[in-house]
Design a protein around this motif. Structure first.
Motif, PDB file in Angstrom:
ATOM      1  N   ASP A 135     -10.800   6.738   5.215  1.00 17.56           N
ATOM      2  CA  ASP A 135      -9.488   6.939   4.575  1.00 17.56           C
ATOM      3  C   ASP A 135      -8.997   8.329   4.959  1.00 17.56           C
ATOM      4  O   ASP A 135      -9.767   9.288   4.953  1.00 17.56           O
ATOM      5  CB  ASP A 135      -9.664   6.820   3.042  1.00 17.56           C
ATOM      6  N   SER A 140       1.987   1.588   1.249  1.00 15.96           N
ATOM      7  CA  SER A 140       2.107   0.369   0.443  1.00 15.96           C
ATOM      8  C   SER A 140       3.307   0.306  -0.498  1.00 15.96           C
ATOM      9  O   SER A 140       3.469  -0.694  -1.199  1.00 15.96           O
ATOM     10  CB  SER A 140       0.822   0.188  -0.379  1.00 15.96           C
ATOM     11  N   LYS A 143       3.951  -4.801   7.425  1.00 14.72           N
ATOM     12  CA  LYS A 143       2.758  -5.573   7.073  1.00 14.72           C
ATOM     13  C   LYS A 143       2.739  -6.896   7.845  1.00 14.72           C
ATOM     14  O   LYS A 143       1.690  -7.355   8.290  1.00 14.72           O
ATOM     15  CB  LYS A 143       2.712  -5.857   5.570  1.00 14.72           C
ATOM     16  N   TYR A 202       8.554  -2.003   4.543  1.00 16.49           N
ATOM     17  CA  TYR A 202       7.142  -2.212   4.174  1.00 16.49           C
ATOM     18  C   TYR A 202       6.689  -3.610   4.591  1.00 16.49           C
ATOM     19  O   TYR A 202       5.707  -3.764   5.328  1.00 16.49           O
ATOM     20  CB  TYR A 202       6.937  -2.030   2.661  1.00 16.49           C
TER      21      TYR A 202
HETATM   22  P1  NAD Z   1      -2.579   2.240  -1.854  1.00 24.57           P
HETATM   23  O1  NAD Z   1      -1.303   2.852  -1.357  1.00 24.57           O
HETATM   24  O2  NAD Z   1      -3.011   2.478  -3.253  1.00 24.57           O
HETATM   25  O3  NAD Z   1      -3.794   2.738  -0.926  1.00 24.57           O
HETATM   26  C1  NAD Z   1      -3.691   2.849   0.467  1.00 24.57           C
HETATM   27  C2  NAD Z   1      -4.872   3.663   0.965  1.00 24.57           C
HETATM   28  O4  NAD Z   1      -4.790   3.730   2.411  1.00 24.57           O
HETATM   29  C3  NAD Z   1      -4.875   5.117   0.457  1.00 24.57           C
HETATM   30  O5  NAD Z   1      -6.177   5.480   0.059  1.00 24.57           O
HETATM   31  C4  NAD Z   1      -4.436   5.915   1.676  1.00 24.57           C
HETATM   32  O6  NAD Z   1      -4.953   7.239   1.706  1.00 24.57           O
HETATM   33  C5  NAD Z   1      -4.986   5.070   2.819  1.00 24.57           C
HETATM   34  N1  NAD Z   1      -4.258   5.278   4.076  1.00 24.57           N
HETATM   35  C6  NAD Z   1      -2.912   5.271   4.257  1.00 24.57           C
HETATM   36  N2  NAD Z   1      -2.625   5.559   5.527  1.00 24.57           N
HETATM   37  C7  NAD Z   1      -3.805   5.734   6.176  1.00 24.57           C
HETATM   38  C8  NAD Z   1      -4.159   6.034   7.527  1.00 24.57           C
HETATM   39  N3  NAD Z   1      -3.222   6.221   8.449  1.00 24.57           N
HETATM   40  N4  NAD Z   1      -5.458   6.123   7.841  1.00 24.57           N
HETATM   41  C9  NAD Z   1      -6.423   5.956   6.892  1.00 24.57           C
HETATM   42  N5  NAD Z   1      -6.148   5.681   5.598  1.00 24.57           N
HETATM   43  C10 NAD Z   1      -4.850   5.557   5.251  1.00 24.57           C
HETATM   44  O7  NAD Z   1      -2.451   0.704  -1.530  1.00 24.57           O
HETATM   45  P2  NAD Z   1      -3.025  -0.553  -2.330  1.00 24.57           P
HETATM   46  O8  NAD Z   1      -2.050  -0.946  -3.360  1.00 24.57           O
HETATM   47  O9  NAD Z   1      -4.437  -0.305  -2.681  1.00 24.57           O
HETATM   48  O10 NAD Z   1      -2.964  -1.656  -1.190  1.00 24.57           O
HETATM   49  C11 NAD Z   1      -4.063  -1.840  -0.278  1.00 24.57           C
HETATM   50  C12 NAD Z   1      -3.702  -2.921   0.722  1.00 24.57           C
HETATM   51  O11 NAD Z   1      -3.431  -4.141   0.044  1.00 24.57           O
HETATM   52  C13 NAD Z   1      -2.467  -2.614   1.562  1.00 24.57           C
HETATM   53  O12 NAD Z   1      -2.704  -3.051   2.865  1.00 24.57           O
HETATM   54  C14 NAD Z   1      -1.363  -3.441   0.895  1.00 24.57           C
HETATM   55  O13 NAD Z   1      -0.374  -3.797   1.816  1.00 24.57           O
HETATM   56  C15 NAD Z   1      -2.153  -4.639   0.424  1.00 24.57           C
HETATM   57  N6  NAD Z   1      -1.602  -5.344  -0.757  1.00 24.57           N
HETATM   58  C16 NAD Z   1      -1.297  -4.623  -1.887  1.00 24.57           C
HETATM   59  C17 NAD Z   1      -0.822  -5.302  -3.008  1.00 24.57           C
HETATM   60  C18 NAD Z   1      -0.520  -4.554  -4.288  1.00 24.57           C
HETATM   61  O14 NAD Z   1      -0.023  -5.161  -5.240  1.00 24.57           O
HETATM   62  N7  NAD Z   1      -0.817  -3.258  -4.392  1.00 24.57           N
HETATM   63  C19 NAD Z   1      -0.670  -6.694  -2.974  1.00 24.57           C
HETATM   64  C20 NAD Z   1      -1.000  -7.385  -1.795  1.00 24.57           C
HETATM   65  C21 NAD Z   1      -1.471  -6.696  -0.708  1.00 24.57           C
END
Ligand code: NAD
Ligand code: TYD
Length: 360
Positions: free
Chosen positions: A35, A87, A166, A162
């Motif tokens: 991360d 995200s 994705k 976004y």
């Molecule tokens: P979040 O924003 O809380 O966490 C994202 C993490 O990725 C963070 O720890 C950040 O530091 C890290 N990150 C970002 N850019 C980076 C990079 N270039 N290199 C390394 N690390 C990096 O997101 P989340 O809500 O935990 O979502 C996680 C995944 O699940 C995402 O891919 C999102 O699209 C997907 N998703 C989220 C939801 C939701 O409701 N939150 C629903 C469906 C899918």
């Protein structure tokens, strides 16, 4: 021992997934969490596991192909679970570039590094290696107010930067299966909620603001619908898809829990009132008067609703936590982690990494 490479494990879902996996498999697995720690990455989320001998944190950007390749060269990775992404839809509307960089180019780096590590000279892949791309229901676009659903076969129609980014990462992953037979799966999940969620997203924002007597911003008419799933049920689904899913397949994840945003806000206010003791001064602050209608989000998707029939039928997954219980667990978690919220809202959480690693 099976080795997992989890990207974005310091974020909301990634950290819950890591906790879930250690609860489920204990010392049978090893997890490497890569991360870069953007504003959304918080190592406090992983305080409980940071000293486990079978857990390693690597601070690296998924766009940095050299750093990612090195991780694959130094470790025999069996599973990749690719969460890392920008995200938040509102941020993507203001600044799309970083979304394309991380969500599209970063995904390409992850695919290439895994392919290089796992591919055999004849073009086939080493046994039992698997990559999972964590996609979203937002790639399917928006539904109207009827009773239709997103299926795995629903054509993509993303509307925000976004969801478009994705969708691109999602399609690249599928292209690696179609072209190279790269061993992968894709999961498209609905909106998650639960512990460690950053308070820019609706549910933690409403909990946090309501407890401080601050305005609760409702975009547009408040009748946009999201399909909410407790985060542990998402973690369980990801693990089940990786172990039981058919390679190359996409699985929708959702618990048929569609609610209008305004309903969510009322449920949170009612639950806070019910859970706070009369002696707590915050009880008097929690009020419907805080609800404030504001200008709508640009291009705001009206409704998301997942049909999870395939994952139920083929894999046997089902959600365990219903919303009434999940929202109470989430609120209880926020009650018990006031410092976490204070550190996040003050920005102090970003000092945690420096403090934690200065002597290592
Ligand atoms: P979040 O924003 O809380 O966490 C994202 C993490 O990725 C963070 O720890 C950040 O530091 C890290 N990150 C970002 N850019 C980076 C990079 N270039 N290199 C390394 N690390 C990096 O997101 P989340 O809500 O935990 O979502 C996680 C995944 O699940 C995402 O891919 C999102 O699209 C997907 N998703 C989220 C939801 C939701 O409701 N939150 C629903 C469906 C899918
Ligand atoms: P959000 O948590 O940002 O998730 P997503 O946009 O990925 O679904 O928003 C959930 C819903 O809540 C969405 O319809 C936008 C709305 N919303 C508000 O009305 N007010 C807010 O302050 C936020 C953050 C979101």
């Amino acid at each position: 021992m099976r080795t997992y490479l989890v990207t974005g494990g310091a974020g909301f879902i990634g950290s819950n997934y890591i906790h879930y996996m250690f609860r489920k498999y204990g010392e049978e697995i090893r997890i490497i969490n890569v991360d870069v720690l953007t504003y959304a990455g918080n190592l406090e989320n992983l305080k409980d596991v940071e000293d486990y001998p079978n857990y390693t944190f690597v601070r690296a950007d998924i766009c940095d192909s050299e750093a990612i390749t090195k991780i694959f060269e130094e470790n025999d990775i069996d599973r990749v679970v690719h969460f890392a992404a920008e995200s938040h839809v509102d941020r993507s509307i203001k600044n799309p570039e970083v979304f394309v960089k991380t969500n599209v180019l970063g995904t390409l780096v992850m695919l290439n590094a895994a392919k290089a590590a796992w591919e055999l000279p004849d073009g086939s892949f080493k046994e039992n290696k698997k990559f999972l791309y964590v996609s979203t229901d937002e790639v399917y676009g928006s539904l109207d107010d009827g009773d239709n659903y997103f299926y795995e076969t629903t054509p993509f129609s993303p509307h925000s930067p976004y969801s478009a980014s994705k969708a691109s990462g999602d399609m690249l992953t599928k292209a690696y299966f179609d072209t190279y037979k790269f061993p992968c799966n894709i999961t498209s999940c609905s909106n998650n909620y639960g512990p460690y969620q950053f308070p820019e997203k609706l549910i933690p924002l409403v909990i946090n603001n309501a407890l401080q007597g601050k305005a609760l911003p409702v975009y547009g008419d408040g009748k946009n619908v999201r399909d909410w799933l407790y985060v542990d049920d998402h973690a369980k689904a990801i693990d089940m898809v990786q172990e039981k899913g058919k390679l190359g397949e996409r699985y929708n994840i959702g618990g048929h829990n569609e609610k209008q945003n305004i309903e969510i806000i009322h449920i949170i206010l009612d639950t806070l009132q019910e859970m706070l003791p009369d002696s707590d001064p915050r009880k008097a602050l929690v009020s419907e008067k805080l609800i404030t209608y504001v200008t709508d989000r640009k291009g705001h998707d009206r409704r998301y609703a997942i049909a999870p029939d395939k994952i139920k039928a083929e894999i046997g997954w089902y959600p365990e936590t219903m919303f009434a219980e999940g929202i109470k667990k989430t609120i209880q978690w926020f009650f018990e982690h006031e410092d976490w919220m204070k550190n996040v809202t003050s920005g102090d959480y970003q000092k945690y990494y420096e403090e934690m690693y200065k002597n290592k």
